[in-house]
Structures are given as C-alpha cells and as structure tokens.
Design a protein around this motif. Structure first.
Motif, PDB file in Angstrom:
ATOM      1  N   VAL A 203       0.796  -1.248   0.041  1.00  0.00           N
ATOM      2  CA  VAL A 203       0.078   0.017   0.091  1.00  0.00           C
ATOM      3  C   VAL A 203       0.835   1.210  -0.201  1.00  0.00           C
ATOM      4  N   LEU A 204       0.840   2.307  -0.773  1.00  0.00           N
ATOM      5  CA  LEU A 204       1.367   3.405  -0.898  1.00  0.00           C
ATOM      6  C   LEU A 204       0.879   4.486  -0.217  1.00  0.00           C
ATOM      7  N   LEU A 205       1.582   5.597  -0.043  1.00  0.00           N
ATOM      8  CA  LEU A 205       1.195   6.538   0.821  1.00  0.00           C
ATOM      9  C   LEU A 205      -0.260   7.308   0.523  1.00  0.00           C
ATOM     10  N   ASP A 206      -0.686   7.048  -0.672  1.00  0.00           N
ATOM     11  CA  ASP A 206      -1.812   7.873  -0.988  1.00  0.00           C
ATOM     12  C   ASP A 206      -3.055   6.807  -0.991  1.00  0.00           C
ATOM     13  N   GLY A 207      -2.599   5.624  -0.422  1.00  0.00           N
ATOM     14  CA  GLY A 207      -3.785   4.664  -0.062  1.00  0.00           C
ATOM     15  C   GLY A 207      -3.928   3.598  -1.314  1.00  0.00           C
ATOM     16  N   PHE A 371       1.293  13.367  -3.782  1.00  0.00           N
ATOM     17  CA  PHE A 371       2.214  12.470  -3.151  1.00  0.00           C
ATOM     18  C   PHE A 371       2.376  11.219  -3.941  1.00  0.00           C
ATOM     19  N   ASN A 372       1.673  10.689  -4.891  1.00  0.00           N
ATOM     20  CA  ASN A 372       1.958   9.473  -5.639  1.00  0.00           C
ATOM     21  C   ASN A 372       3.016   9.895  -6.719  1.00  0.00           C
TER      22      ASN A 372
ATOM     23  N   LEU B 201      -6.534  13.389   4.300  1.00  0.00           N
ATOM     24  CA  LEU B 201      -5.487  12.665   3.694  1.00  0.00           C
ATOM     25  C   LEU B 201      -4.389  12.463   4.872  1.00  0.00           C
ATOM     26  N   ALA B 340       9.971   5.161   1.172  1.00  0.00           N
ATOM     27  CA  ALA B 340       9.297   6.259   1.634  1.00  0.00           C
ATOM     28  C   ALA B 340       7.896   6.388   1.132  1.00  0.00           C
ATOM     29  N   MET B 341       7.572   5.749   0.114  1.00  0.00           N
ATOM     30  CA  MET B 341       6.204   5.850  -0.624  1.00  0.00           C
ATOM     31  C   MET B 341       5.266   4.927   0.051  1.00  0.00           C
ATOM     32  N   THR B 342       5.775   3.954   0.848  1.00  0.00           N
ATOM     33  CA  THR B 342       4.875   2.825   1.398  1.00  0.00           C
ATOM     34  C   THR B 342       4.428   3.439   2.729  1.00  0.00           C
ATOM     35  N   GLN B 343       2.991   3.094   2.851  1.00  0.00           N
ATOM     36  CA  GLN B 343       2.221   3.569   3.858  1.00  0.00           C
ATOM     37  C   GLN B 343       2.540   3.014   5.206  1.00  0.00           C
ATOM     38  N   ALA B 348       6.153   8.278   5.337  1.00  0.00           N
ATOM     39  CA  ALA B 348       4.854   8.452   4.721  1.00  0.00           C
ATOM     40  C   ALA B 348       3.951   9.460   5.338  1.00  0.00           C
ATOM     41  N   LYS B 352       3.035  13.700   4.807  1.00  0.00           N
ATOM     42  CA  LYS B 352       1.648  14.153   4.608  1.00  0.00           C
ATOM     43  C   LYS B 352       1.242  15.098   5.690  1.00  0.00           C
TER      44      LYS B 352
END
Ligand SMILES: Cc1cc2nc3c(=O)[nH]c(=O)nc-3n(C[C@H](O)[C@H](O)[C@H](O)COP(=O)(O)OP(=O)(O)OC[C@H]3O[C@@H](n4cnc5c(N)ncnc54)[C@H](O)[C@@H]3O)c2cc1C
Ligand SMILES: Cc1cc2nc3c(=O)[nH]c(=O)nc-3n(C[C@H](O)[C@H](O)[C@H](O)COP(=O)(O)OP(=O)(O)OC[C@H]3O[C@@H](n4cnc5c(N)ncnc54)[C@H](O)[C@@H]3O)c2cc1C
Lengths: 397, 377
Positions: A203-207, A371-372, B201, B340-343, B348, B352
């Motif tokens: 899962v990436l930071l934008d969900g 972010f993506n 977000l 760093a792109m992973t939730q 991450a 935000k």
C-alpha cells in the motif's frame, strides 16, 4: 530550422484528433480528466480500441504489427492523447518487453509473445528491482538454476507495478554468481500462475495498491523462456531502460496537468476573485509554463535526432530529470490551487467513492496525486542516478 | 536572551515525548487513522491526564500555561509523533475562543475541555473564503429572542466528534468586512445542522457543516455582537503557532529518519549517505531545520505582542514553514527512494502531515502576500 509542422504532420495530427474525439469512450475520458483511477477493464478496453485502429504499438516495426511511427508522429500522438484525456498505454509489454524481444528474442518468441501483447491476452509486469537492489540493480540476488529443461527460480522482486493484474513477468535473474555482477544476469520470462509465485500488495502513501512484492519459491521455468543468451541479460536490460526513458519527458502529461491547474484556479476563489487572477499564483503558473514550453522543444529536438537514427543517450537522462521536475511542480500547483479542499482524503484508489466529497473547484484527488507522483523522480533510474550518468558521459570519470 | 525552556516546560516536553514514544508508534497510529472516528478516546483521555490540554490554557482560564511557548512545546511533540487527535481544534481554536470570549456560564465548557471530556470544533471557513478570515457569508439574524443561522462551513476539522461547535456568522455588513462577524457556541446536534463527514489525507476527520435555519437563544453568542473578528484573528494566530510547532516536530522526525537511513541503506557497496549528492542535500535540510526552529521561536515569542507585530511574525513563520516543510518532506522521500512511498513506513504519514499543514490557516503564498501587506501598514 523550421518550427512548424509539415503538411503531412498536420494531417496526421488531424487524424489523431479525429480518432480521439470519435473513439475515446466518454466514461474513460471523464475518469482520466477528473483524476480517477483506471481499473484493469478500463485499461484493457482502451488497449483494444487502439489495437483495432492499429495504433497500440506506435514504436513497433510494421512487420510485427506495429504502427512504426517516427518520433514526431509519436510526439504528436502523445500530445493529443493527453489533451483529450486518453488513458495512458500500460508500457510493460508494449514498450519495455517488446523492443527487447524484437532485438534479442528468437523468431519463435516473437511469433508467440508479440501477438499476445497486442491482443491483451498477456498482461506483463517488470521484475527488476529487489529490496536490496534498487539503484544498484546489478546487485540483484534472485537466482535461476538450470535443471534439465527448466530453470528453478528463487528470490524476491519488489515495487512490481500492476503486478496484481499481470499473468506474466519479465525478470532479471542471477545465473552465475562467480563472475562480475553484470556478467551473471539473465533475462527470463515467467508465468505468474506457476506454483511458487506469490504476489503481495504494497500500500502506497496515497492509499493506492499499484505496486507489489513478488516472491519466487522453487519456481519451474521452461528454458525456452530465456531471452537471448544466458548471462547476457544486463545488456538487454540496459537496452530496455533506454526505451523506458524515451517518452519520459511526459510533455503531454504536463500539458494536460497545466490545463487542469488552470481549470481549478478559475473556479477557486481568493479574495473574492478567481485564484487565477491572483498575481502570485499567476506568476507560479507562468513560470512552469515557460519551462514546459522550452522542454517541449528540447524533447522535439531530441526525438527528431532519434528519428534520424541517432540513439538518444545522455539527452534522455536530461529529459527524465527536467520532465519529472516539471510534472511534480504542476502537481504541487494543483494541490496548492485547491486550498483547504485539498485536505479531504480523495484517493485515486477509492474508485467511485469520491462522489460524496466536497470539491467546489472540481480539483479531484490533487493532494493524493501530488504524493503519488513523488515516485516520478525515484523510479526508472532515480534523478540522482540520471545526474550521475550525465556527469559521467559529459565529463568522464 | 535565554533560549532554554523553563523547568516546567522541559518537564512537560519530556513527559509527553516519552508517553508518545511508548504509546503512539506507527502501527498504532495507522490503526487510529483507519478507524471510524479517526481518533483514539483512550489516547485523548491520557493526554488530558498528563496535563497536555491544561498547558494550552492560562491560569485565569483554568489551565497552567497558554503562552506561545507552551503551545510550541506541546505541539512540537505532537508533531514529532504524527499525532492525529484534534488537539488544535478542540483546545486551541474552539476551546480557546470560549476561554477568550465566554461569559461565566460558557466558561464552564473550558473546564470540561481541559478534563478531556469535551470535544469541540471551530466552524469558520467557507467554500469560497479560501484563507481569508473576514470573508464570512453565513448569516445570523435576530428573530424575536432567537438568532437564526444559515450558511455552509467548509472542511470543519473534528466536526463529527464535537459535542459543541463554535460557529461564525455575519450579523451585519458585507462579505469581507471585519465588522459584523459574531461567534456562537452551540451543541452540534442542534436542529438544522447537518454534518457531512469525511477522512482527511493526513489523518483525522473533517466535515461540511450546513446550517439551515438553526435557531439559538441569544445567550449562545460568544462576546459582543458583530465584534468577534479580532478574537478570531488572535486565536488563529495561536493555532498557527501551534501548527508551525507541530510541523517543526514532524520535520524533526523526517530529517531524523532520513539521516539514519542514509547511514544504513547500502547501494553500490556503500552507505548511500556517502554519495555527496545526498550528503549535501541532507546538509541543506539541516540548515533549513535551524531556520524553521527559529521561525517557530519568533512567532511563539510574539504571540502575546500587539496585533501588528504578532501577525507579521505569524505570517513570516507560516511562509517559511510552508517552504521549508515542502523541501524537507520531498527531499526526505527522495533520499529514501521507494521505501518512503509505502504507507507502513513512518515517513509517509509524517510527510503528509508536513505538506498538508500548508492547506490550513493560509499557505505559504497567502502569508507572503499578507506579510507584505502587514509590513506596509
Ligand atoms: C511507485 C513505484 C513503482 C515502481 N515500479 C517498478 C516496477 O514495475 N518494476 C521494477 O523493477 N521496479 C519498480 N520500481 C522500483 C524503482 O525502480 C526503484 O525504486 C528505484 O530504482 C530506486 O531504488 P530504491 O527505491 O531501492 O532506492 P535506492 O536505490 O536505495 O536509493 C535511495 C536514494 O539513494 C540515491 N542513490 C542511490 N545510489 C546513488 C548514487 N550512486 N549516487 C547518488 N545517489 C544515489 C537514490 O537516488 C535515492 O535518492 C518502482 C518504484 C516505485 C516507487
Ligand atoms: C576573496 C577571497 C578571500 C580569501 N581570503 C582567504 C584568507 O584570508 N585566508 C585563506 O587562507 N584563504 C583565503 N581565500 C582562499 C579560499 O579559502 C579558497 O579560495 C578556498 O579554500 C577554495 O579554494 P580554491 O579557490 O583553490 O578552489 P578549489 O578548492 O579548487 O575549488 C573549486 C571548486 O570545487 C569545489 N570543491 C572543491 N573540493 C570539493 C569537494 N571535496 N567536494 C565538492 N566540491 C568541491 C569548490 O567548492 C569550488 O566550487 C580567499 C579566497 C577568496 C576568493
């Protein structure tokens, strides 16, 4: 020096426009325009429409069923497709694997795999990166050991984009541990339905769940699935990477992105006036536009050189760096423009469920996209790696 | 000059930092974010018990702090841990306005806020107000003994959880006038209020609050009729200081994680921090961190100053934090690469928090323009 398009090029642009206005389904166009996420069926539908037109594989030779467009034609198509909010083509089979097969694969491999890419029968994903092998790709550890008429593959790939949709993966695997890293790598095609292949979403930071881990445990791969020669995979991979980097400037995406920013800034109010009339915001917008105009010309200069037969070298690294900086700046502007309404969690991933969210300026999931798209400067050879290449090529050392 | 924290503030900082380190790790926090309410009552209760909420109010108001530096100490720690609980909304904004303007019976709410039993939200921004505090279009009209509210309040953070709302509405004048704006404090379930909630977000929840012939007794008004603007501006200044400190804390975490990662992640047989391209960028981030810390100190130290000085300092801080924050967030992600792109990786969420802070109380552009206007005044 002549900056105008020739009559044939203009006619080609008209054809492309005509096609896009008549054949691009409205629902797909709206989804792309509003920043919605395309699902597998959406992407397959658009591929099929392009394929019926003979335009799905613009860079393939005609002999393989491609359109064999020159660089300027490709540029025109890219620009128009973005302006009309057409979905992007999923690149893994069409513009990454296919050129490698066409150059290094056997006749049988071309005859078997290429038509399946066009028809959509196979969905490919790219298995290069590993947890320990990112920028330093040559240090990859996934092994393939020959055992009769099979290779036995063990290891792990990661960051595999859209691997959840794929039935095939092209992989770099280690076939010789006792030589210089680059000289022990092979290029292998693996059926993802083979026992021992496991795909786990990341899962990436934008969900969103667009990338995956792919695990291989004693996976049996027929030797016919080796591309070219054993231990020559690094050469093929580098060839593929240069293909990955053409079109990397993303001029069309940036142009479409700017149009979107303008649309948001026209309806978003600031101090009782549309934001687009705010001098500070207008200055930011103009700055990016000026950069983009110059880059579009750089891109054309480079692609027409490529059309003349010179392979793009260091210039493609330059386009990657500048192109991603501009795209990311546009994402930043879009988020900025939306003001407080950028805060709601409007994820591209939550397909269809954004409907209830407030969005007075029609911004869509701008913050999620901002972010993506931090990924743009990380993948396909990070911008630091590209700068290293530019320095090395231009200054040696 | 003395840049040390007082003993009390130092203790508060230590206690809060330890509590959050032990109780608010990435996995716990991410679960809170995904929960229906987007916050943890348990964590809230414990923050109240630790005195964190009380530290945000003056002694007169029933607390034991309330100065700019108290806000800064608390929020820097909340930011460091990426806390999503609505401290800013309940305590600094809505609770603070009640404390500043409320009569004796309204003040009773503050005690409940400090005790942790009361959630509140400040419903002020509107769909076309962007970041201007004076563009209030919602109306308040007297009808006999009653006041009737109508309007649409946008992106009201914590509106769903709030038992009480502080709502701004115009009693006279035109959109854009500072004069004529009033505040009202009312139960969130008052007839005529519709709350359409959604997740944010960067964690937490907000809502569109629709006011449709909401009838209130005149006693719901906070302070004098039509004269609330100055109090709103001062409270938003306090909230901006708190938010800048929160962002600073988050930036500390981002740079800390990045520094660690540069030392441990190896590519090409060596730690990536040994590549000068990254080492120099890290150095730039550390330079910006010092700038950011000073900007927060400047603003916090002038929160009790006269309006002109206070607002200039606040706009300066918001402008600088918007720029430095973006740089730290983006470069921290870049220097980490894909991870760093992973939730599930802490950065991450932290990135935000940092970037989305620029979308509340005015972004870096808004505050640049405001700084110029204030300096000319
Ligand atoms: C969204 C996304 C999708 C992806 N899709 C795919 C895919 O489909 N298939 C696939 O195979 N891979 C994919 N990747 C992987 C991508 O190619 C890698 O993330 C990339 O190569 C960087 O590797 P890394 O993440 O391990 O970072 P690292 O290589 O660990 O880099 C960390 C940082 O160090 C810097 N750095 C490293 N070496 C140097 C150096 N020599 N000099 C200066 N700086 C340096 C990098 O620029 C970066 O800033 C994807 C990645 C992402 C984020
Ligand atoms: C106006 C002026 C006054 C000065 N006054 C004094 C003085 O009072 N006393 C004194 O002792 N000296 C003095 N200096 C000298 C000064 O210290 C040197 O100029 C300085 O150390 C740089 O050396 P250089 O000019 O030989 O450049 P170089 O060292 O040759 O550097 C050339 C470029 O390479 C870069 N560079 C060099 N090494 C690295 C590296 N490892 N990584 C990345 N980049 C690198 C430099 O930043 C520079 O951009 C003065 C210089 C000037 C211009």
């Amino acid at each position: 020096m002549d900056l105008s398009y020739s009559a044939e090029e203009q006619a080609f642009r008209d054809d492309v426009r005509d096609f896009l206005t008549t054949k691009l389904p409205e629902d797909l166009r709206d989804k792309v325009r509003d920043g919605g996420e395309l699902n597998k069926a959406d992407m397959e539908r658009w591929h099929a429409i392009l394929n019926a037109q003979g335009w799905l594989a613009p860079n393939w030779p005609k002999s393989f069923g491609g359109a064999e467009w020159n660089a300027v034609q490709r540029h025109i198509f890219e620009e128009e497709a973005a302006a009309h909010h057409a979905p992007r083509i999923v690149p893994f089979g069409l513009s990454m694997l296919a050129p490698v097969l066409q150059k290094f694969g056997s006749q049988e491999q071309c005859d078997y795999w290429l038509p399946r890419i066009l028809s959509g029968e196979d969905w490919w994903c790219q298995g290069y990166s590993e947890p320990g092998a990112g920028s330093d790709l040559a240090s990859l550890k996934t092994t393939a050991v020959k055992d009769g008429d099979h290779y036995i593959v063990n290891g792990q790939k990661t960051w595999t984009t859209l691997g959840q949709h794929a039935n095939m993966i092209f992989c770099l695997v280690r076939t010789d541990k006792d030589v210089k890293q680059q000289e022990g790598i092979s290029f292998l095609l693996i059926d993802m339905d083979t026992p021992g292949v496991e795909v786990r979403p990341i899962v990436l930071l934008d969900g969103g769940a667009e990338v995956n881990e792919v695990w291989f445990t004693d996976v049996k791969v027929p030797v016919e699935n080796l591309v070219g020669e054993e231990n020559k995979g690094w050469t093929y991979a580098k060839y593929l990477l240069t293909h990955e980097r053409t079109n990397i400037a993303g001029v069309g995406f940036s142009q479409a992105g700017l149009t979107r920013v303008r649309r948001i800034a026209k309806s978003e109010m600031s101090g009782g006036k549309p934001l687009i009339e705010n001098p500070h915001f207008a200055a930011r917008l103009a700055q990016v536009e000026i950069d983009l105009k110059a880059m579009a010309t750089t891109n054309l200069r480079i692609v027409s050189k490529a059309a003349a037969g010179t392979a793009p070298g260091v210039e493609s690294s330059m386009l990657k760096v500048k192109g991603t900086i501009i795209r990311q700046e546009i994402n930043d502007l879009a988020r900025r423009a939306a003001g407080a309404y950028a805060m709601p969690f409007a994820s591209e991933a939550l397909e269809g469920s954004n409907a209830g969210l407030p969005d007075p300026s029609g911004a869509g999931p701008v913050a999620s996209q901002y972010f993506n798209n931090r990924k743009l400067s990380i993948f396909g050879g990070s911008n630091e790696i590209q700068r290293g290449i530019i320095a090395k090529v231009t200054m040696g050392g | 000059m003395n840049f040390d924290l007082t003993e009390e503030r130092q203790m508060l900082q230590d206690t809060l930092r330890r509590f959050l380190r032990e109780r608010y790790d990435t996995a716990t926090r991410n679960k809170i974010i995904e929960s229906a309410s987007g916050m943890s009552d348990d964590i809230w209760g414990q923050l109240a018990e630790l005195g964190v909420i009380g530290a945000l109010f003056t002694e007169e108001q029933g607390g034991f702090g309330g100065a700019g530096f108290d806000l800064a100490v608390v929020f820097e720690e909340l930011g460091r841990a990426g806390v999503v609980e609505p401290m800013l909304d309940t305590a600094v904004l809505a609770g603070g306005l009640v404390a500043d303007l409320g009569d004796e019976s309204q003040q009773a709410l503050v005690e409940e806020v400090i005790g942790g039993a009361m959630q509140m939200a400040f419903a002020h921004g509107e769909p076309s107000s962007r970041y201007d505090l004076n563009r209030v279009q919602a109306t308040a009209k007297a009808e006999g003994d009653e006041i009737v509210l109508n309007g649409h309040k946008a992106v009201v953070v914590n509106a769903e959880a709030a038992q009480m709302l502080v709502v701004s509405a115009r009693e006279s004048g035109n959109i854009g006038d500072t004069d004529g704006i009033s505040l009202f404090v009312l139960p969130a379930d008052t007839k005529g209020i519709t709350i359409q909630g959604y997740a944010l977000l960067a964690g937490g929840r907000a809502a569109e609050v629709m006011l449709d012939d909401v009838r209130l007794p005149a006693s719901a008004r906070l302070g004098a009729a039509g004269k609330a603007f100055d109090a709103i501006e001062a409270r938003v200044a306090a909230a901006s200081v708190a938010q800048c400190a929160e962002t600073l804390g988050a930036m500390e975490t981002a740079t800390h994680l990045t520094k660690e990662y540069l030392g441990t992640r190896k590519q090409f047989g060596r730690p990536i921090g040994t590549f000068q391209a990254l080492a120099h960028r890290m150095s730039d981030l550390l330079i910006e961190m010092e700038q950011a810390r000073s900007a927060v100190i400047n603003a916090a130290g002038h929160l009790e100053s006269a309006r002109g000085e206070r607002e200039r300092q606040v706009s300066a801080a918001k402008n600088l934090m918007g720029r430095a924050g973006r740089l730290v967030a983006e470069d921290s992600i870049q220097m980490h690469g894909g991870i760093a792109m992973t939730q599930e990786y802490e950065l991450a969420h932290i990135a935000k928090r940092i970037v989305m802070a620029d979308h509340r109380f005015g972004d870096t552009d808004h505050h640049l323009e405001r700084y110029i206007a204030l300096a000319a005044a």
